[in-house]
Structures are given as C-alpha cells and as structure tokens.
Design a protein around this motif. Structure first.
Motif, PDB file in Angstrom:
ATOM      1  N   ASN A 109      32.158 -81.810 -18.986  1.00 26.75           N
ATOM      2  CA  ASN A 109      32.929 -80.795 -19.699  1.00 26.75           C
ATOM      3  C   ASN A 109      34.054 -81.390 -20.532  1.00 26.75           C
ATOM      4  N   ARG A 112      32.315 -82.209 -23.772  1.00 27.04           N
ATOM      5  CA  ARG A 112      31.833 -80.950 -24.349  1.00 27.04           C
ATOM      6  C   ARG A 112      32.993 -80.132 -24.927  1.00 27.04           C
ATOM      7  N   GLY A 117      31.382 -78.296 -27.964  1.00 21.70           N
ATOM      8  CA  GLY A 117      29.956 -78.166 -27.694  1.00 21.70           C
ATOM      9  C   GLY A 117      29.639 -77.100 -26.672  1.00 21.70           C
ATOM     10  N   SER A 118      28.374 -76.703 -26.636  1.00 15.74           N
ATOM     11  CA  SER A 118      27.894 -75.762 -25.632  1.00 15.74           C
ATOM     12  C   SER A 118      26.573 -76.208 -25.017  1.00 15.74           C
ATOM     13  N   LEU A 121      24.482 -81.959 -21.825  1.00 18.80           N
ATOM     14  CA  LEU A 121      24.397 -83.346 -22.280  1.00 18.80           C
ATOM     15  C   LEU A 121      23.125 -83.958 -21.699  1.00 18.80           C
ATOM     16  N   ILE A 141      25.178 -80.631 -30.358  1.00 14.92           N
ATOM     17  CA  ILE A 141      26.202 -80.184 -29.417  1.00 14.92           C
ATOM     18  C   ILE A 141      26.176 -78.678 -29.160  1.00 14.92           C
ATOM     19  N   LYS A 142      25.583 -77.908 -30.061  1.00 15.74           N
ATOM     20  CA  LYS A 142      25.574 -76.451 -29.894  1.00 15.74           C
ATOM     21  C   LYS A 142      24.187 -75.856 -29.700  1.00 15.74           C
TER      22      LYS A 142
END
Length: 200
Positions: A109, A112, A117-118, A121, A141-142
């Motif tokens: 996190n 992220r 990002g959501s 990883l 990342i999204k």
C-alpha cells in the motif's frame, strides 16, 4: 521503527531509459526503474517459525517506505504508470519467508498510495542462490487489464541473496511497452462475448 533497526546490507537501484524500439525512436522516452534491498532474513537460524506476523508488522512497512522513496527518486520526476514487486529468499530460508514481507498491505500500500494506484502489484517470490536474476512483473497502476503495461524488469545481484538473506524489490515504469499494439483483455472479452461484469 528506525531504518537502522532493519538489518539491510545494501540497497540496489537499476534504471533503464528506452530510446528506440523496433528501429523507431520513442518520442517520449520510457523510464523503468528498480529499487531493491538485501537484508538479513529475520527468521534465519530460528528453525520453523509458526507465527511470522510480528516480524512482518515490524519490518514490512519500513521496508516498503524505504524502497518506495528510492524508486520515486530513480524515476527522476517521471510518473509511474506501471508497478510490481518481487522477493527472493536465500537457500536457507523458506519460500514463505520470501512471500511474507511483500504479501501484506503494510508493504504494497505504500507504493500504491504514493502513485495513486488501485491495481494489485503483480509479483514473483522464489528461493534461489546468489547471482541469480530476480524478475519483477508489472501492470498498469489503475487497470490490470491494460496489456500495454504488462512489463517485466529484471535485477541481477552477483552476491545476493546469501543463504540467510532476502532480496526484496519493487519496480516502476513511466509508460507501457513502446508501440504496444496487441489490444487489451477487454477487447478480447467483447469479441468472445464474455460478460465483463462476471470476469473483470
């Protein structure tokens, strides 16, 4: 917890800047960076440890912060559009030790949140001797369904991990593959008539 409380032997960085692909120059050069730490395995020499959580809670967030700071510095102001993580444990450790410090929100996190990002990883976790290659897969990342950002960074460290060490790494890229043109999984799903609501 202070940084000095983690038994880190060294931090390694690697940066690539892509200038050309397929014989064509890139208008915007893609930067790919890796930040990794070689640290003593906190469970080394203890035999089988049933509860890994105390050390995970102690080490993972600090390690995540260190590596995120280093990765962002290596990006030199470029945005991070793709990311991933990896861990390699030395031959005296368990595969679970490689997984422990990266498969926790206390670690992931930090990167992220830093880049907005959501996506999860993507990762590799393995046991290996020193002088092997650690591969770090990446996704957007999204949106992990955007295939243009399916990338892999590699890191080779000649003296790590030693048998009682861990090598933990994160990677980021400023863009997807140059001249990506294979579409994404959503196009495939539409063509195949797959309900995207059931198979995100």
């Amino acid at each position: 917890m202070a940084h000095d409380d983690i038994d880190i032997r060294k931090v390694i960085t690697k940066t690539e800047i892509l200038w050309r692909e397929g014989g064509r120059p890139l208008e915007d050069r893609t930067r790919i960076a890796v930040a990794a730490a070689v640290l003593r395995n906190p469970w080394a020499g203890q035999g089988f440890v049933e509860d890994l959580a105390p050390k995970i809670h102690e080490i993972a967030p600090v390690l995540g912060q260190i590596l995120t700071d280093v990765l962002v510095e290596q990006m030199d102001g470029a945005p991070i559009e793709a990311y991933g993580k990896a861990a390699t444990v030395g031959l005296s450790g368990e595969l679970e030790h490689a997984s422990a410090l990266i498969h926790t929100l206390r670690f992931g996190n930090i990167l992220r949140d830093r880049v907005g990002g959501s996506s999860f990883l993507p990762f590799t976790n393995r046991r290996a001797s020193a002088d092997t290659v650690t591969s770090i897969p990446m996704v957007h990342i999204k949106d992990s369904g955007i295939r243009s950002h399916y990338l892999t960074a590699e890191l080779h460290v000649s003296d790590a991990p030693r048998d009682d060490e861990l090598l933990v790494a994160i990677a980021g890229a400023s863009a997807g593959r140059p001249f990506a043109r294979i579409g994404d999984r959503y196009q495939d799903m539409a063509i195949l008539g797959v309900d995207q609501r059931k198979r995100p």
